[in-house]
Design a protein around this motif. Structure first.
Motif, mmCIF file in Angstrom:
data_model
loop_
_atom_site.group_PDB
_atom_site.id
_atom_site.type_symbol
_atom_site.label_atom_id
_atom_site.label_comp_id
_atom_site.label_asym_id
_atom_site.label_seq_id
_atom_site.Cartn_x
_atom_site.Cartn_y
_atom_site.Cartn_z
ATOM 1 N N ALA A 94 0.829 -1.208 0.000
ATOM 2 C CA ALA A 94 0.000 0.000 0.000
ATOM 3 C C ALA A 94 0.861 1.256 0.000
ATOM 4 C CB ALA A 94 -0.936 0.001 1.214
ATOM 5 N N LEU A 95 2.076 1.142 0.506
ATOM 6 C CA LEU A 95 3.007 2.274 0.524
ATOM 7 C C LEU A 95 3.961 2.252 -0.666
ATOM 8 C CD1 LEU A 95 3.791 2.199 4.344
ATOM 9 C CD2 LEU A 95 2.587 4.014 3.118
ATOM 10 N N GLY A 96 3.755 1.310 -1.584
ATOM 11 C CA GLY A 96 4.611 1.229 -2.758
ATOM 12 C C GLY A 96 5.922 0.520 -2.495
ATOM 13 N N LEU A 97 5.975 -0.267 -1.448
ATOM 14 C CA LEU A 97 7.184 -1.013 -1.078
ATOM 15 C C LEU A 97 6.914 -2.500 -1.218
ATOM 16 C CD1 LEU A 97 7.975 0.753 2.314
ATOM 17 C CD2 LEU A 97 9.105 1.189 0.135
ATOM 18 N N GLY A 98 7.960 -3.248 -1.416
ATOM 19 C CA GLY A 98 7.857 -4.689 -1.323
ATOM 20 C C GLY A 98 8.142 -5.105 0.109
ATOM 21 N N LEU A 99 7.849 -6.336 0.425
ATOM 22 C CA LEU A 99 8.130 -6.826 1.775
ATOM 23 C C LEU A 99 9.634 -6.778 2.041
ATOM 24 C CD1 LEU A 99 7.024 -7.965 4.393
ATOM 25 C CD2 LEU A 99 7.098 -10.242 3.387
ATOM 26 N N ALA A 100 10.435 -7.089 1.014
ATOM 27 C CA ALA A 100 11.889 -7.028 1.171
ATOM 28 C C ALA A 100 12.347 -5.599 1.476
ATOM 29 C CB ALA A 100 12.577 -7.551 -0.085
ATOM 30 N N ASP A 101 11.696 -4.610 0.855
ATOM 31 C CA ASP A 101 12.045 -3.207 1.127
ATOM 32 C C ASP A 101 11.756 -2.854 2.584
ATOM 33 O OD1 ASP A 101 12.704 -2.761 -1.592
ATOM 34 O OD2 ASP A 101 10.594 -2.382 -2.063
ATOM 35 N N LEU A 102 10.589 -3.292 3.061
ATOM 36 C CA LEU A 102 10.214 -3.024 4.454
ATOM 37 C C LEU A 102 11.221 -3.663 5.408
ATOM 38 C CD1 LEU A 102 8.201 -1.904 6.546
ATOM 39 C CD2 LEU A 102 6.942 -4.050 6.317
ATOM 40 N N LEU A 103 11.625 -4.885 5.099
ATOM 41 C CA LEU A 103 12.592 -5.576 5.953
ATOM 42 C C LEU A 103 13.961 -4.895 5.897
ATOM 43 C CD1 LEU A 103 11.644 -9.293 5.244
ATOM 44 C CD2 LEU A 103 10.938 -7.849 7.156
ATOM 45 N N ALA A 104 14.376 -4.457 4.704
ATOM 46 C CA ALA A 104 15.674 -3.775 4.572
ATOM 47 C C ALA A 104 15.671 -2.452 5.332
ATOM 48 C CB ALA A 104 16.001 -3.544 3.098
ATOM 49 N N LEU A 105 14.580 -1.689 5.235
ATOM 50 C CA LEU A 105 14.493 -0.425 5.964
ATOM 51 C C LEU A 105 14.481 -0.667 7.474
ATOM 52 C CD1 LEU A 105 11.902 1.437 3.702
ATOM 53 C CD2 LEU A 105 14.308 2.054 4.042
ATOM 54 N N SER A 106 13.800 -1.729 7.891
ATOM 55 C CA SER A 106 13.766 -2.072 9.314
ATOM 56 C C SER A 106 15.151 -2.488 9.787
ATOM 57 C CB SER A 106 12.756 -3.191 9.575
ATOM 58 O OG SER A 106 11.465 -2.775 9.212
ATOM 59 N N HIS A 107 15.852 -3.256 8.976
ATOM 60 C CA HIS A 107 17.215 -3.662 9.320
ATOM 61 C C HIS A 107 18.105 -2.436 9.448
ATOM 62 C CE1 HIS A 107 21.378 -4.820 8.247
ATOM 63 N NE2 HIS A 107 21.141 -5.771 9.123
ATOM 64 N N ARG A 108 17.977 -1.527 8.519
ATOM 65 C CA ARG A 108 18.780 -0.302 8.555
ATOM 66 C C ARG A 108 18.509 0.476 9.840
ATOM 67 N NH1 ARG A 108 18.281 4.697 4.366
ATOM 68 N NH2 ARG A 108 19.968 5.918 5.225
ATOM 69 N N ARG A 109 17.242 0.527 10.229
ATOM 70 C CA ARG A 109 16.860 1.238 11.454
ATOM 71 C C ARG A 109 17.475 0.561 12.684
ATOM 72 N NH1 ARG A 109 16.152 5.909 12.770
ATOM 73 N NH2 ARG A 109 14.739 6.296 14.454
#
Length: 141
Positions: A94-109
């Motif tokens: 819904a935000l234009g991200l893939g699940l992998a993108d969400l996980l990568a951003l979370s990892h970065r955080r």
């Protein structure tokens, strides 16, 4: 039938209760607690909210696009609910991200929280790489 037991409910704390000092007259030694490891749901919720706000979208818009309720999305963003992978994928899409993108951003955080912050100038380039014990992670800028 009478009972001498009190009517008080038994409370089991979720976090350990700090131990009482041995004697009230002794001063307590200063304790430097180790930084608390962040919960996964807090980090993912932070990323979802940050991304939604960056896109200047409302909870209602994203919840409708993800086909989840607005209160549930709000609870996810605040780290109050542990979401399934299906719900996380729907919110990410819904935000234009893939699940992998969400996980990568979370990892970065997570990596960002774990590392001490060096002082940088405001014009320093933004990091697009993060390292962990599993190797290098390259993020799209």
């Amino acid at each position: 039938m009478s009972s001498h037991a009190s009517n008080r409910a038994r409370v089991i704390p979720l976090r350990p209760v700090p131990a009482e000092p041995a004697a009230p007259s002794e001063p307590a030694a200063p304790v430097d607690p180790a930084p608390r490891e962040p919960l996964w749901r807090d980090v993912v919720g932070e990323v979802l909210r940050r991304e939604r706000l960056a896109q200047e979208r409302t909870l209602k818009e994203v919840a409708e696009a993800a086909r989840i309720s607005m209160p549930y999305l709000s609870e996810l963003e605040r780290g109050r609910k542990e979401a399934s992978s299906e719900v996380l994928a729907a919110a990410a899409h819904a935000l234009g991200l893939g699940l992998a993108d969400l996980l990568a951003l979370s990892h970065r955080r997570l990596v960002h929280r774990a590392q001490p912050r060096p002082l940088r100038s405001r014009t320093a380039p933004r990091r697009t790489e993060a390292s962990s014990r599993y190797g290098e992670v390259r993020l799209a800028a």
